[in-house]
Scaffold this motif. Sequence first.
Motif, short mmCIF file in Angstrom:
data_model
loop_
_atom_site.label_atom_id
_atom_site.label_comp_id
_atom_site.label_asym_id
_atom_site.label_seq_id
_atom_site.Cartn_x
_atom_site.Cartn_y
_atom_site.Cartn_z
N VAL A 15 6.06 3.48 6.15
CA VAL A 15 6.70 2.89 5.67
C VAL A 15 7.24 3.50 4.15
CG1 VAL A 15 5.64 0.61 6.38
CG2 VAL A 15 5.11 1.45 4.25
N VAL B 96 2.74 -3.97 1.19
CA VAL B 96 1.94 -3.96 2.31
C VAL B 96 0.71 -4.89 1.84
CG1 VAL B 96 2.24 -1.65 3.01
CG2 VAL B 96 0.36 -2.13 1.27
N PRO C 200 0.90 -3.48 7.48
CA PRO C 200 2.21 -3.93 7.21
C PRO C 200 2.38 -5.54 6.91
CG PRO C 200 2.19 -2.59 9.23
CD PRO C 200 0.88 -3.03 8.93
#
Length: 246
Positions: free
Chosen positions: A127, A133, A155
Motif C-alpha cells: 500500500v 492500515v 489492510p
Amino acid sequence: MTAKLSIDLDRSSPVPLYFQVAEQISEAIQRGDLPPGSRLDNEILLADRLGLSRPTVRQAIQYLVDKGLLVRKRGVGTQVVHGQVKRSVELTSLYDDLRRAGQEPATRVLVLETGPADERVAAVLGVPAGAEVLRLERIRYAAGEPLALLHNWLPVGLAPLTAEGLQERGLYELLRSAGVRMRVANQRMGARAATATEARLLGERRGAPLLTMLRTTYDDQGRAVEHGSHVYRASHYSLEVTLIER
C-alpha cells in the motif's frame, strides 16, 4: 502432591547422567504425566532413589529450571511450571496451535486501531506510505502464562475485527471466517534480548532471551493480507522443522 516419576538410566551410555534425568523429566512433562503444579521429590530423596550423587540431580533440575519447565519455590519445593510450546512450521496461527495442544490459549488486546502505515509496513503490505492500515498489539497466554507479544498490521476493511472477537478467537480464524483465503507466508525467525517493556508484559527479566518472528501472509490472489512481528519467551516456546532430503 509429589509426583511419581519413573526414570531409567543407562549408565553405560556416553550421555551424561544429569542429561538423561533431565530429558526423561522433560518427556514426562510433555506427555502430561507431570501436569502443571506437580511437585518433584527433593534432590536428596531423588538422588537416593536413582543411586546418583546430589550434584548430578541438582544439575538436572537446574537444567530444567533454566529451560522454564520447573520452578523452585521456597517452602514448597520444585514444581512443574508447564510444558514448553512446540510449534511446527506451517501456515497456522499460534492460537490454533495452542488450542490443538490443549494449552488453553487466552488473549489480551492492547491495541486495535487504524493509522498511517510507515514505509516498511506499507512496502510489505503493498500500500502507499501513509495509507491507513489496521494495527493490532496483543499478549497471548498459554495455560495462564504470558507466552508471546504479537504485533500485526492488516489492510483496512479486510475483516470486521473487534477486541472481543480477538479475545475469543485467533486472528487467522477470524480472517478465514471473513472469506480471506490465506495460502502462503514468508517467515523469518531470529532471537534477541527482551526490552524493559517486553520483559514487563511477558513476565520476564529485562534482557531475557526472546525468539522473534517476522511473517507476511498472502492470499490465493497473491495479495499481502497480514504482516506480523512477534516475540516469544524462549523458555516457553520452540519451533520444530521436518527436513527432507531431495
